[in-house]
Design an enzyme around this catalytic site. Structure first.
Site, PDB file in Angstrom:
ATOM      1  N   ALA A  63      28.919  63.991  18.012  1.00 53.01           N
ATOM      2  CA  ALA A  63      30.118  64.398  17.062  1.00 53.01           C
ATOM      3  C   ALA A  63      30.775  65.372  17.708  1.00 53.01           C
ATOM      4  CB  ALA A  63      29.233  65.043  15.677  1.00 53.01           C
ATOM      5  N   GLY A 102      25.161  61.839  17.908  1.00 51.15           N
ATOM      6  CA  GLY A 102      26.032  60.868  16.948  1.00 51.15           C
ATOM      7  C   GLY A 102      26.157  59.730  17.898  1.00 51.15           C
ATOM      8  N   GLU A 105      23.220  57.507  17.606  1.00 50.74           N
ATOM      9  CA  GLU A 105      23.070  57.042  16.381  1.00 50.74           C
ATOM     10  C   GLU A 105      23.937  55.957  16.266  1.00 50.74           C
ATOM     11  OE1 GLU A 105      21.866  60.497  13.213  1.00 50.74           O
ATOM     12  OE2 GLU A 105      23.496  61.390  14.454  1.00 50.74           O
TER      13      GLU A 105
END
Length: 690
Positions: A63, A102, A105
Site C-alpha cells: 500500500a 498489499g 494480498e
C-alpha cells in the site's frame, strides 16, 4: 501521461502490468488501473487467462502509506483484491523481486501464484502498527493453515519462494525469464475454472498460545496481537464476515498513536540520510583500514567485510593482532550461521592484520577505534597522516571527544570525520556521522554512502561532548540518578522505563556496558562540575566494590545464577547507605513520575541539541534514539512522542520539577517557544523537507 497499469493481449493471455516506480506502490491510480484491467479482462472475449505482474525490479511493494490517515478513494484495496478473486476466468500472479503487504494480498486474490527465485514474500504490516487489511488475515490461513499464518503475520517475517511453495502460499517457483515462466504456467491454465482462495476449507484450530507468546514478545504493542485476533476470524464459516472483522480491526489500528509512531519511524529512516545542503559526490571506497582490534574495532572490521570491503586491521603487536583476527573470525562464523554471509565468502575474506601503519598506505579510509583518550587519538591521527595516501579519509570512532581537535593533529583536517559506531558494530544499525566545521563536503557524502553500504542508518551530528545520542543520554541518565538519590530504587526505575517500552532500563544498560565506563565518564567530566551538580555516589561505590556489571558477574544486578540478572539486596544497602551519608531523606516515586522525569529530561536536552544545530532536525534525534538507544519504535522517537504527548504538558512538568531543583530543570528555549506558539517539532522537519 503514462498509465501505471497496462493491459496487453497476446495469444489469449491478458498481460496486466503495474509500472509505478520505484516500488509499484498500490496508490489510488494503481488500484483504479488494476480494477479497470480486471473488468476489461472479464469482458474480453479473446482473453482466456490473465497474468498480473510488476514492471521494474519487483511485483508490488504494498500500500501507499502516504495515504494512511486520509479518506480512502475508491476503489479500496480490498475491493480490488475481491474483484480479482471474483473474475470468471483464471487470473495468475507472476511475482518477482518482492510481494509485500498489499502486494502479496493482491497475489492471494489471484487464483494461481508463481514466484521467481530470490523473491521475498511477506505480510509485514505489524511493523507499521497495522495488520493486513485486504484479506491477508483471511486468505493466508486458508492456504497455509492457522498456525503458520499466525506466525507469519504476527511476526511480519517474510519467506522465500521455496518455503512459500512448500507451505502452499504459492503454486510454483519459476525458472529462467519471468515472462517466459509466466507464459508457460498461464498456458496450463487455459480453460480452467477460477480457483478462489475464499472457497477453500475453513481453517481450524486455536491461536491462544501464539497470542500469549506474541503478547509477551511485543510488550506494549497492539498490532501483533490484534492481527492474531483477525486471523481467528477466518475460522468462521462466513468468509465475508471474516473480511468485515479484519477491516474493522484494521481501521481501529489506523487510528492508534502506535500506527502514527511507526509510520513516522518508517519515514524517518528514509529521510535522515537526506542532509539539507549536502549534494557532493562521494569518494570511491574499496579498502578500509581499522586501527584497534578490541570489541569495537573488530566489530567495525566485521561490518566492512560483510559489506564486501577489503579490510586491514592494525594492532600494536602480533598477539593483539591474533586476538583481533580471532574475534573477527568468530563474528564472521556467526554471520554464516545467521545467513548473513555465504560460506564461500567466509572461506577467504579480504582481511589481514598488521602491526605497522605502513600497511594502510593504499587504503581509502582509515577508522580509528582505540582508547577514548584525546592524547592517544591525536597520536594515532598524526601517524596515519604520515602514511595514508592523498585523498584518503581519516575517521575517528570517538564517542564523546572533539573531532575537530583530533583533526588538528593532521595536516589534512578537511579529510577528517567522526564515525561513531555502536557496539556491537556489526549488528547495531546506527552510525553517527560527526562533522567538524572544516570537513570537506565530499568527505561527509562519502560517510553517508559508506553507512548505506554497511546497511546502517547514518545520522549527521555536530561536534559537542557526546554528539547527539550520548549528550541526550547524559541528561536523562542524570534524571534517573537524581531520582535514585531522592528515593527511587534503581529496580523501580528500570521497571518503569521498561513499562514505557524500552527493552532495558538505564541500570540494566549500565550493567551491559560496564560500570567502569560510566565511572570514567564522570571522572572525565568532574573538573567541569559546578557546586550544584549532583554526583551519583551510589554508582561510584558500586564501581569501587568491583561490581562492574555483566562482565564481572554483578553490577546493579547479580548474574551468578540468572544470566538476565537478579535483583540484589546488597545494591539496596549501598543505595540506602549513600543517602544516609549524604543526609538525604528519601521519598517515594511512582512509575508515572519516573517516566515523566526521564522523558522530560530526554526531550528537553534534545530540544537544545536541535536548536544548537548538533542535530539538523528533530527527526535526526528520533533516528538516533530509535536505532542506538532502544527507544520503542512504536512510539516513533522522543520528538514524535513529545508532539503527541503535548509540548505544553512537558514544559509544565519541567517547571514543576524546577520548584525543587531549579539548577537541574530549566526549560530549553526551543521547547518553550514551540509550546507557547502551539507548534511542534514535526513543523521543523517539514520546514527542512520543503
Amino acid at each position: 501521461m503514462t498509465m501505471p497499469v497496462t493491459y496487453d493481449l497476446e495469444d489469449g493471455i491478458a498481460w496486466i502490468t503495474v509500472a509505478n516506480p520505484p516500488v509499484n506502490a498500490l496508490g489510488h491510480a494503481v488500484r483504479a488501473g488494476l480494477d479497470a484491467a480486471i473488468a476489461r479482462f472479464g469482458a474480453d472475449g479473446g482473453a482466456e487467462v490473465a497474468v498480473v505482474m510488476g514492471g521494474g525490479r519487483l511485483f508490488l511493494g504494498g500500500a501507499d502509506i502516504t495515504e494512511f490517515g486520509k479518506p480512502v478513494q475508491a476503489p479500496s484495496l480490498p475491493d480490488v483484491v475481491n474483484a480479482i478473486e471474483a473474475s470468471p476466468k483464471p487470473v495468475m500472479a507472476a511475482i518477482h523481486g518482492a510481494a509485500l503487504g498489499g502486494g502479496l494480498e493482491v497475489a492471494l486474490g489471484c487464483h494461481w501464484r508463481l514466484a521467481m527465485p530470490g523473491t521475498v514474500l511477506g505480510l509485514p504490516e505489524v511493523a507499521l502498527g497495522i495488520l493486513p487489511g485486504a484479506g491477508g488475515t483471511q486468505r493466508t490461513p486458508r492456504l497455509i493453515g492457522l498456525e503458520a499464518a499466525g506466525e507469519m503475520i504476527a511476526s511480519g517475517k517474510p519467506v522465500d519462494p521455496e518455503a512459500a511453495c512448500e507451505m502452499g502460499l504459492i503454486d510454483r517457483v519459476g525458472e529462467g525469464d519471468l515472462r517466459d515462466a509466466a507464459r508457460r504456467f498461464a498456458d496450463k491454465l487455459r480453460g480452467k475454472p477460477p480457483r478462489r482462495t475464499r472457497d477453500r476449507p475453513v481453517p481450524t484450530g486455536d491461536l491462544s498460545d501464539l497470542r500469549d507468546r506474541t503478547a509477551a514478545r511485543t510488550v506494549g504493542q497492539v498490532a501483533p496481537v490484534t492481527a492474531i485476533d483477525a486471523i481467528m476470524a477466518a475460522t468462521g464459516a462466513d468468509f465475508d464476515a471474516g473480511l468485515a472483522e479484519e477491516r474493522r480491526l484494521f481501521l481501529d489500528l489506523v487510528e492508534t498513536p502506535q500506527r502514527a509512531g511507526l509510520i513516522h519511524a518508517f519515514f524517518t529512516d528514509r529521510a535522515v540520510s537526506k542532509v539539507p545542503g549536502l549534494d557532493a559526490t562521494p569518494r570511491d571506497i574499496a579498502r578500509i583500514g581499522v586501527i584497534g582490534g578490541g570489541t569495537m574495532g573488530a566489530g567495525i572490521a566485521t561490518s566492512a567485510l560483510l559489506a564486501g570491503l577489503n579490510v586491514t586491521l592494525v594492532e600494536r603487536d602480533a598477539d593483539s593482532a591474533a586476538r583481533a583476527a580471532a574475534t573477527v573470525g568468530a563474528n564472521l562464523d556467526a554471520a554464516v550461521t545467521r545467513g548473513k554471509l555465504a560460506p564461500e565468502a567466509r572461506a577467504d575474506p579480504p582481511f589481514r592484520t598488521a602491526t605497522d601503519y605502513n600497511a594502510l598506505s593504499d587504503t581509502d579510509l582509515a577508522i580509528e577505534a582505540v582508547f577514548e583518550d584525546m592524547a592517544v587519538k591525536r597520536e594515532v591521527f598524526a601517524a596515519l597522516d604520515a602514511v595514508l595516501r592523498p585523498g584518503a579519509i581519516l575517521a575517528t570512532n570517538t564517542s564523546y571527544l572533539d573531532v575537530g581537535e583530533i583533526a588538528a593533529a593532521t595536516g589534512r583536517p578537511a579529510d577528517v570525520i567522526g564515525l561513531h559506531f555502536f557496539s556491537p558494530a556489526h549488528v547495531m544499525k546506527l552510525l553517527e556521522i560527526v562533522v567538524p566545521d572544516g570537513t570537506a563536503h565530499d568527505v561527509t557524502a562519502t560517510a553517508f554512502a559508506l553507512a548505506k553500504r554497511l546497511g546502517k542508518i547514518g545520522v549527521r551530528a555536530g561536534v559537542c561532548d557526546g554528539f547527539i545520542g550520548n549528550r541526550i543520554l547524559s541528561a536523562y541518565r542524570r534524571a534517573a540518578d537524581d531520582m535514585v538519590l531522592d528515593g527511587a530504587h534503581p529496580y523501580e526505575v528500570d521497571r518503569a522505563i521498561r513499562g514505557f517500552g524500552f527493552p532495558m532500563g538505564p541500570y540494566q544498560v549500565s550493567d551491559l556496558a560496564g560500570l567502569d565506563i560510566g565511572f570514567a565518564t564522570r571522572e572525565r567530566k568532574a573538573p567541569e562540575a559546578g557546586p550544584h551538580d549532583r554526583r551519583p555516589v551510589f554508582a561510584d561505590r558500586l564501581h569501587h566494590a568491583g561490581r562492574l556489571g555483566r562482565k564481572a558477574g554483578r553490577g546493579y544486578y547479580d548474574y551468578a545464577e540468572d544470566r538476565r540478572g537478579a535483583e540484589d539486596p546488597a545494591v539496596t544497602e549501598i543505595v540506602e547507605a549513600t543517602r544516609r551519608d549524604l543526609g538525604l531523606t528519601p521519598r517515594e516515586f511512582d512509575a508515572d513520575e519516573i517516566v515523566a522525569r526521564y522523558m522530560a529530561a530526554m526531550v528537553n536536552e534534545a530540544a537544545r541539541v536541535v536548536e544548537e544545530g548538533i542535530a539538523a532536525r528533530p527527526l535526526d534525534v528520533d533516528a538516533v534514539l530509535l536505532h542506538g538507544y532502544g527507544f520503542p519504535r512504536w512510539r516513533g522517537g522522543p520528538m514524535h512522542w513529545a508532539d503527541q504527548h503535548g509540548l505544553a504538558r512537558i514544559v509544565a512538568d519541567i517547571e514543576r520539577f524546577a520548584e525543587h531543583d531549579p539548577h537541574a530543570w530549566q526549560v530549553a528555549p526551543l521547547l518553550r517557544r514551540l509550546a507557547e506558539s502551539g507548534g511542534a517539532f514535526a513543523d521543523l522537519n517539514a520546514k527542512d523537507a520543503a
